[in-house]
Scaffold this motif. Structure first.
Motif, PDB file in Angstrom:
ATOM      1  N   UNK A   1       0.851  -1.172   0.000  1.00 48.83           N
ATOM      2  CA  UNK A   1       0.000   0.000   0.000  1.00 48.83           C
ATOM      3  C   UNK A   1       0.898   1.237   0.000  1.00 48.83           C
ATOM      4  N   UNK A   2       0.562   2.198  -0.830  1.00 40.62           N
ATOM      5  CA  UNK A   2       1.392   3.392  -0.935  1.00 40.62           C
ATOM      6  C   UNK A   2       1.205   4.295   0.283  1.00 40.62           C
ATOM      7  N   UNK A   3       2.100   5.225   0.395  1.00 41.28           N
ATOM      8  CA  UNK A   3       2.043   6.154   1.520  1.00 41.28           C
ATOM      9  C   UNK A   3       0.776   7.007   1.472  1.00 41.28           C
ATOM     10  N   UNK A   4       0.389   7.447   0.275  1.00 39.79           N
ATOM     11  CA  UNK A   4      -0.828   8.245   0.142  1.00 39.79           C
ATOM     12  C   UNK A   4      -2.071   7.445   0.545  1.00 39.79           C
ATOM     13  N   UNK A   5      -2.081   6.174   0.218  1.00 43.16           N
ATOM     14  CA  UNK A   5      -3.215   5.332   0.601  1.00 43.16           C
ATOM     15  C   UNK A   5      -3.294   5.198   2.114  1.00 43.16           C
ATOM     16  N   UNK A   6      -2.146   5.044   2.758  1.00 39.97           N
ATOM     17  CA  UNK A   6      -2.144   4.950   4.228  1.00 39.97           C
ATOM     18  C   UNK A   6      -2.620   6.241   4.866  1.00 39.97           C
ATOM     19  N   UNK A   7      -2.145   7.386   4.347  1.00 39.17           N
ATOM     20  CA  UNK A   7      -2.575   8.676   4.882  1.00 39.17           C
ATOM     21  C   UNK A   7      -4.078   8.871   4.706  1.00 39.17           C
ATOM     22  N   UNK A   8      -4.600   8.484   3.556  1.00 40.35           N
ATOM     23  CA  UNK A   8      -6.030   8.623   3.306  1.00 40.35           C
ATOM     24  C   UNK A   8      -6.838   7.731   4.247  1.00 40.35           C
ATOM     25  N   UNK A   9      -6.341   6.529   4.514  1.00 39.40           N
ATOM     26  CA  UNK A   9      -7.035   5.625   5.421  1.00 39.40           C
ATOM     27  C   UNK A   9      -7.045   6.174   6.848  1.00 39.40           C
ATOM     28  N   UNK A  10      -5.919   6.693   7.296  1.00 44.81           N
ATOM     29  CA  UNK A  10      -5.846   7.275   8.643  1.00 44.81           C
ATOM     30  C   UNK A  10      -6.775   8.485   8.753  1.00 44.81           C
ATOM     31  N   UNK A  11      -6.780   9.326   7.730  1.00 43.85           N
ATOM     32  CA  UNK A  11      -7.646  10.496   7.742  1.00 43.85           C
ATOM     33  C   UNK A  11      -9.118  10.096   7.734  1.00 43.85           C
ATOM     34  N   UNK A  12      -9.446   9.041   7.018  1.00 46.86           N
ATOM     35  CA  UNK A  12     -10.820   8.543   6.989  1.00 46.86           C
ATOM     36  C   UNK A  12     -11.248   8.062   8.378  1.00 46.86           C
ATOM     37  N   UNK A  13     -10.389   7.308   9.024  1.00 46.56           N
ATOM     38  CA  UNK A  13     -10.721   6.813  10.363  1.00 46.56           C
ATOM     39  C   UNK A  13     -10.864   7.951  11.371  1.00 46.56           C
ATOM     40  N   UNK A  14     -10.000   8.955  11.256  1.00 42.04           N
ATOM     41  CA  UNK A  14     -10.107  10.107  12.156  1.00 42.04           C
ATOM     42  C   UNK A  14     -11.389  10.899  11.895  1.00 42.04           C
ATOM     43  N   UNK A  15     -11.778  11.021  10.635  1.00 39.01           N
ATOM     44  CA  UNK A  15     -13.007  11.746  10.305  1.00 39.01           C
ATOM     45  C   UNK A  15     -14.228  10.997  10.828  1.00 39.01           C
ATOM     46  N   UNK A  16     -14.216   9.677  10.749  1.00 39.42           N
ATOM     47  CA  UNK A  16     -15.330   8.892  11.285  1.00 39.42           C
ATOM     48  C   UNK A  16     -15.407   9.060  12.805  1.00 39.42           C
ATOM     49  N   UNK A  17     -14.260   9.031  13.465  1.00 42.75           N
ATOM     50  CA  UNK A  17     -14.246   9.226  14.916  1.00 42.75           C
ATOM     51  C   UNK A  17     -14.746  10.617  15.287  1.00 42.75           C
ATOM     52  N   UNK A  18     -14.341  11.628  14.537  1.00 39.54           N
ATOM     53  CA  UNK A  18     -14.810  12.991  14.805  1.00 39.54           C
ATOM     54  C   UNK A  18     -16.308  13.117  14.564  1.00 39.54           C
ATOM     55  N   UNK A  19     -16.820  12.427  13.555  1.00 39.12           N
ATOM     56  CA  UNK A  19     -18.261  12.463  13.286  1.00 39.12           C
ATOM     57  C   UNK A  19     -19.036  11.817  14.434  1.00 39.12           C
ATOM     58  N   UNK A  20     -18.543  10.706  14.936  1.00 40.63           N
ATOM     59  CA  UNK A  20     -19.220  10.036  16.053  1.00 40.63           C
ATOM     60  C   UNK A  20     -19.235  10.939  17.275  1.00 40.63           C
ATOM     61  N   UNK A  21     -18.105  11.557  17.565  1.00 39.10           N
ATOM     62  CA  UNK A  21     -18.028  12.447  18.733  1.00 39.10           C
ATOM     63  C   UNK A  21     -18.964  13.636  18.554  1.00 39.10           C
ATOM     64  N   UNK A  22     -19.005  14.198  17.363  1.00 34.74           N
ATOM     65  CA  UNK A  22     -19.883  15.342  17.115  1.00 34.74           C
ATOM     66  C   UNK A  22     -21.352  14.978  17.285  1.00 34.74           C
TER      67      UNK A  22
END
Length: 55
Positions: A1-22
């Motif tokens: 998996x490329x570095x950009x794919x890993x960054x996108x996956x981490x950002x996706x997980x953080x956005x989901x966590x932020x949505x749940x908290x909100x």
């Protein structure tokens, strides 16, 4: 998996966590986080597929 794919996956997980908290806090700003999670998940699929086809 490329570095950009890993960054996108981490950002996706953080956005989901932020949505749940909100949404738990009763803040409708979580809708923006859900949209960001959708965009980043699409980026993850795109970058993941691009690295697999280039092999």
């Amino acid at each position: 998996m490329s570095r950009l794919a890993r960054y996108a996956l981490v950002l996706c997980l953080l956005a989901v966590a932020a949505a749940v908290v909100s949404f738990v806090n009763g803040n409708w700003l979580g809708v923006v986080w859900v949209l960001l999670a959708g965009v980043t998940s699409n980026m993850w699929w795109y970058y993941r597929r691009g690295t697999q086809s280039s092999r």
